[in-house]
Scaffold this active site. Structure first.
Site, PDB file in Angstrom:
ATOM      1  CG  LEU A   1      -1.971  -1.073   1.347  1.00 34.77           C
ATOM      2  CD1 LEU A   1      -2.582  -1.069   2.744  1.00 34.77           C
ATOM      3  CD2 LEU A   1      -3.047  -0.854   0.283  1.00 34.77           C
TER       4      LEU A   1
ATOM      5  N   GLY B   1       2.487   4.241   1.512  1.00 33.70           N
ATOM      6  CA  GLY B   1       2.903   4.445   2.898  1.00 33.70           C
ATOM      7  C   GLY B   1       3.447   3.203   3.580  1.00 33.70           C
TER       8      GLY B   1
ATOM      9  CE  LYS C   1       4.801   0.977  -2.994  1.00 31.34           C
ATOM     10  NZ  LYS C   1       3.952   1.577  -1.941  1.00 31.34           N
ATOM     11  CB  SER C   2      10.345   4.733  -2.004  1.00 27.39           C
ATOM     12  OG  SER C   2       9.762   4.746  -3.293  1.00 27.39           O
TER      13      SER C   2
ATOM     14  CB  SER D   1       2.578  -3.167  -8.646  1.00 29.41           C
ATOM     15  OG  SER D   1       3.383  -3.501  -7.530  1.00 29.41           O
TER      16      SER D   1
END
Lengths: 204, 204
Positions: free
Chosen positions: A36, A38, A41-42, A109
């Site tokens: 989701l 927040g 991931k980054s 994604s």
């Protein structure tokens, strides 16, 4: 399109993916972070990138920052454009893998079909789906970009988790628990890459 | 791999292009080969790739072989689609440059405007237009894929040099003469990359 000339190969040889991997001392693959907005991931991708760099390994992060203004600049946020965006990321990642790099993608994604298309472009053996399993409540409480607030106010349509679905991976290569520290999360990814042999050159 | 530089630690957890270049011992850039069909773009790109690999440098060829079936699979051959194809190649090459790689592109890319767009995506300092200056008569006499024959027979519409224009670069970084051997041509490219400093890590 076929090679311009076949007989050139006998003089110069053709550089293969394996050649490049031997040069780099690693094996190209994709860590496909999904989760989701927040979920981190980054942040996790950048932490893994930093660890890999300090180990002398070449990695590259693909995320909205370097794609939405370039390769995917002519795409919007309709369902079709979102799918085309993920398709291009998959094809792009496949090229980087062929070049020998360890690719770290950071996109929500949300749709299984899109991730499966990326998997088929890249090849299952080199496609590592990494699920950031962070509950919606936690992501929404973080809300680093204020997007959940806008989505709840109806200012953002089709927002994943609020007004659009997130199809969680059923069998991810790795599942990163939401209560894990960033250090432990990146260690989990590194340990996987190490144990699966991606941090050393292929046997010749 | 043995890092080309010991100074590869990232700062503040963010890995920069310069960090990756130090790791690879080179500077990312694009050799953009342009010229008529049959002028030898892919052949020269592959020869340069082979030379760079044997020098321990990471390069990657982008051509119709690895793009038309993947990233650009949803593009045809209309003028608009050809432009979008070159736009994507430019953006893709810019990402590889950011990753630290030496990119070798082999597309006819007949229109100045399209090449200029690629230059602006990549940045002029890292965009090396290399013009394979081979006369139409010679390319047509080679006709490795029988395309000129088909174009003359009217079976291929808008074929560059026959029924569509080729806008030769006015100020290419390099001009490779048509009567040069493959070995001399690739040496010319290598000598340029060497003298311009792209085969060593940036000063820190």
């Amino acid at each position: 399109m076929k090679p311009k000339s076949q007989n050139i190969k006998s003089h110069h040889g053709t550089v293969s993916r394996a050649d490049r991997q031997r040069l780099l001392g690693q094996q190209g693959c994709v860590c496909w972070f999904t989760g989701l907005s927040g979920s981190g991931k980054s942040t996790l991708a950048r932490a893994v990138e930093s660890r890999l760099q300090s180990m002398g390994r070449l990695s590259y992060v693909l995320d909205g920052d370097n794609l939405r203004h370039g390769l995917c600049a002519n795409l919007g946020f309709s369902p079709e454009d979102r799918s085309e965006n993920i398709r291009r990321v998959g094809e792009l990642a496949a090229l980087f893998v062929d070049a020998g790099a360890i690719v770290l993608t950071a996109f929500i994604s949300p749709y299984k079909a899109d991730r499966d298309l990326a998997r088929s472009s890249i090849g299952d053996a080199d496609f590592h789906e990494i699920f950031l399993d962070v509950p919606l409540e936690i992501c929404e409480s973080r809300d680093p970009k204020g997007l959940y607030k806008k989505a709840r106010a109806g200012e953002l349509k089709e927002f994943t988790g609020i007004s659009a679905p997130y199809e969680a991976p059923e069998h991810p290569r790795l599942r990163v628990a939401g209560d894990l520290s960033l250090e432990d999360s990146s260690e989990q990814v590194l340990a996987f890459l190490q144990s699966a042999g991606f941090l050393q050159a292929p046997a010749s």
